[in-house]
Design a protein around this motif. Structure first.
Motif, short mmCIF file in Angstrom:
data_model
loop_
_atom_site.label_atom_id
_atom_site.label_comp_id
_atom_site.label_asym_id
_atom_site.label_seq_id
_atom_site.Cartn_x
_atom_site.Cartn_y
_atom_site.Cartn_z
N UNK A 27 -5.31 -4.82 6.90
CA UNK A 27 -5.68 -3.31 6.43
C UNK A 27 -6.98 -3.02 6.24
N UNK A 28 -7.92 -4.04 6.23
CA UNK A 28 -9.13 -3.96 5.72
C UNK A 28 -10.30 -4.38 6.52
N UNK A 79 3.49 -4.62 8.03
CA UNK A 79 3.33 -3.29 8.03
C UNK A 79 3.01 -2.68 6.84
N UNK A 80 3.73 -3.04 5.74
CA UNK A 80 3.77 -2.41 4.42
C UNK A 80 2.55 -2.33 3.72
N UNK A 81 1.46 -3.50 4.16
CA UNK A 81 0.32 -3.63 3.45
C UNK A 81 -0.80 -2.84 4.36
N UNK A 82 -0.46 -2.38 5.51
CA UNK A 82 -1.15 -1.51 6.32
C UNK A 82 -0.89 -0.15 6.46
N UNK A 83 -0.35 0.27 5.12
CA UNK A 83 0.08 1.74 4.91
C UNK A 83 1.16 1.93 5.82
N UNK A 84 2.05 1.40 6.37
CA UNK A 84 3.43 1.33 7.00
C UNK A 84 4.41 1.23 6.33
N UNK A 104 0.86 -1.23 0.04
CA UNK A 104 0.00 -0.06 0.00
C UNK A 104 0.96 1.26 -0.20
N UNK A 105 0.08 2.25 -0.29
CA UNK A 105 0.96 3.55 -0.42
C UNK A 105 1.02 4.21 1.41
N UNK A 119 -4.69 4.57 10.44
CA UNK A 119 -5.78 3.73 10.06
C UNK A 119 -6.96 3.83 11.24
N UNK A 120 -6.71 4.07 12.56
CA UNK A 120 -7.78 4.12 13.49
C UNK A 120 -8.45 5.70 13.52
#
Lengths: 422, 151
Positions: free
Chosen positions: A222-223, A240-245, A49-50, A309-310
């Motif tokens: 992430x979803x 982390x990287x798929x969770x915008x991290x 994700x970005x 995300x929260x």
């Protein structure tokens, strides 16, 4: 441009009030870029994700202001760095609703989390003639570590089948939970099919036979909201990287009792309490599993991602992405010659498809020229491709910053590919 | 769009949809399998030799338009050629698709129809698609009888 679009226009307008996607997009600097002279339509979120500015700036601030090693210095910077790193752990604990922060182990990503469990818990618990149970929709990272373990131990890897929609065949899964099963390692959300597995029921079924469960949550965290206590799984892994991290950081959650009883993963600094040449006493959780200097900046960035995300709220994210998925399924699935792979009733924002007579690799090249980023190929899930008798597929995977306009661009790109190559 | 038309020229689309010499070759002297793990393309090339000359050649497999048409045009081009001519063609073809010259060298065998792949040079990620059949062909001739991969 399409009738589906017209039908949904009213819904779109209403949603844009409820879900401020244009405002959210401004938090992601990369999304404003052009590719091949076209506005970028980033639809490869299942790959990575970005990152929002909050994440980029947290990492930058760490390096500019607080960079230091953790858990070892008495100086101010080290204390700040340690606090920030441990704060990130607490954020992840709350994010997963884990009981304690020591149940959160920072690793490189989902792949390392699974390998950690395979080589510590697995090596100890799995013996000759035992079984490890996975599903037919696993990603390579939840297949290969178990194959390696089974080969080493003379154990057997069992695979729970799926139906043509891409859903687990529950009775078969239950049937495969045998007295020899030492672990069920199950994907929460499929990276290719988008299927959301009924993991709570699957964990319950496993527990009825005293089988512990590892959930691969790379595409779930992430979803949708994850509550490890409600799921009652023994292990939960995500990246982390798929969770915008940032890349290079991920999480293994494990129940404290199990983690305590497991042998360490890697030896080194930070994972020990005392070392002599005769004997080493291991550190307590979670440090026992975090040998060496960890990805400090990455964990801090992940903490910022969790906050971000929260701030939007996973319920809002899931609802908006669900609308995008419904729209995309209708628009893309409505193009003649397009077949969507993965039509589970419970599905996350993944649209994998094949176009009659056109190879996905060629589709990918045409879409790329339109500024559309999608994944083509076997998606690191070759056995799954074989299940659907296709060599490869094209996959558009959605995030909350995607728009119906981008899906329209995708649909136009698919039409262009058909015109050019069909 | 101009770029894409340059890549997917008519002849390439024609050969990808109607690949020539698309069959197993009975009595082949050698064969090899080629595999691109990145996209899953997989082809097998069969070669029949008479002394040093390729008397017959065919292929089977699945792949994208570029790799399929490249395999098809390879079989058309190499039938009747000597090993040395095939080697020279591969060298020129490789130079063409990687953008290191137009491929044709004075006095050597000419690329002929293979020149249609000149557009590949603009798409570096597709070079492996275009060269998979060639690597596989070479592996077959070397008698390795093992799978070559692009990675």
């Amino acid at each position: 441009m399409s009738t589906a679009r017209d039908v949904l226009n009213g819904v779109d307008r209403e949603r844009s009030i409820r879900f401020p996607v244009e405002k959210i997009r401004q938090d992601f600097p990369l999304l404003a870029n052009a590719v091949h002279g076209k506005p970028l339509a980033y639809l490869d979120n299942a790959a990575t994700s970005q990152k929002p500015l909050a994440v980029i700036e947290a990492e930058e601030l760490f390096y500019r202001r607080d960079c230091s090693n953790i858990h070892r210095g008495v100086h101010e910077l080290s204390e700040r760095a340690t606090r920030w790193y441990e704060d990130a752990r607490t954020k992840v604990q709350q994010f997963l609703n884990a009981r304690e922060s020591r149940e959160i182990i920072f690793v490189r990503g989902t792949t390392e989390a699974i390998n950690l469990v395979a080589s510590t818990f697995g090596r100890k618990q799995v013996g000759a003639g035992d079984e490890v149970l996975i599903t037919a929709m696993e990603h390579h990272s939840n297949i290969v570590p178990w194959q390696i373990l089974c080969e080493e131990k003379g154990a057997r890897l069992r695979v729970a089948p799926i139906n043509d929609r891409g859903e687990i065949v529950f009775e078969e899964y239950e049937r495969l939970l045998s007295p020899r099963t030492r672990l069920a390692a199950l994907v929460h959300v499929s990276n290719v099919l988008g299927t959301i597995n009924p993991v709570r029921e699957m964990v319950e079924a496993a527990h009825r036979r005293n089988v512990p469960v590892l959930l691969d949550g790379a595409q779930a965290a992430p979803h949708l909201k994850v509550d490890v206590q409600a799921l009652d799984c023994e292990f939960y892994a995500f990246s982390g990287h798929k969770l915008y991290g940032p890349t290079g950081v991920g999480v293994l959650y494990g129940k404290a009792g199990l983690l305590d009883a497991m042998p360490p993963y890697q030896g080194g600094g930070d994972m020990i309490r005392s070392v002599t040449f005769e004997k080493t006493i291991y550190n307590t959780l979670p440090y026992k599993f975090e040998a060496g200097t960890p990805n400090i900046a990455g964990a801090i960035g992940l903490g910022a991602a969790v906050d971000y995300v929260n701030g939007i709220g996973l319920d809002n994210i899931a609802a908006y992405e669900g609308e995008l998925l419904a729209y995309g399924t209708r628009v893309v699935g409505g193009i003649s010659g397009v077949r969507i792979i993965g039509t589970a009733r419970e599905k996350a924002g993944v649209i994998s498809f094949v176009i009659e007579g056109i190879h996905p690799h060629d589709v990918g090249t045409v879409l790329d020229q339109e500024g559309i980023a999608v994944r083509t190929g076997h998606h690191c899930a070759q056995p799954l491709m074989e299940r659907f008798k296709i060599p490869a597929a094209t996959r558009a995977s959605l995030a909350f910053y995607n728009t119906t306009r981008e899906i329209d661009v995708l649909a136009a790109g698919i039409r262009k590919a058909k015109e050019l190559l069909g | 769009m101009a770029d894409l038309r340059g890549l997917y020229q008519e002849m390439i689309l024609d050969h990808s949809k109607r690949p020539r010499n698309f069959r197993a070759l009975e009595g082949a002297d050698c064969h090899a399998e080629g595999y691109n793990p990145l996209c899953g393309d997989r082809i097998t090339i069969y070669v029949k030799l008479e002394n040093d000359r390729i008397s017959d050649i065919s292929f089977q497999g699945t792949g994208c338009a570029i790799s399929t048409s490249s395999a098809s045009l390879l079989t058309e081009t190499l039938k009747g050629k000597t090993r040395a001519e095939a080697d020279a063609l591969f060298e020129q073809f490789h130079a063409l698709v990687t953008g290191k010259g137009n491929g044709d060298k004075a006095g050597a065998v000419t690329l002929g129809k293979l020149a249609v792949f000149s557009g590949v040079a603009e798409f570096p990620v597709r070079v492996k698609c275009a060269t998979l059949a060639w690597h596989t062909f070479r592996s077959a001739l070397e008698g390795e009888n093992k799978t070559v991969t692009t990675e």
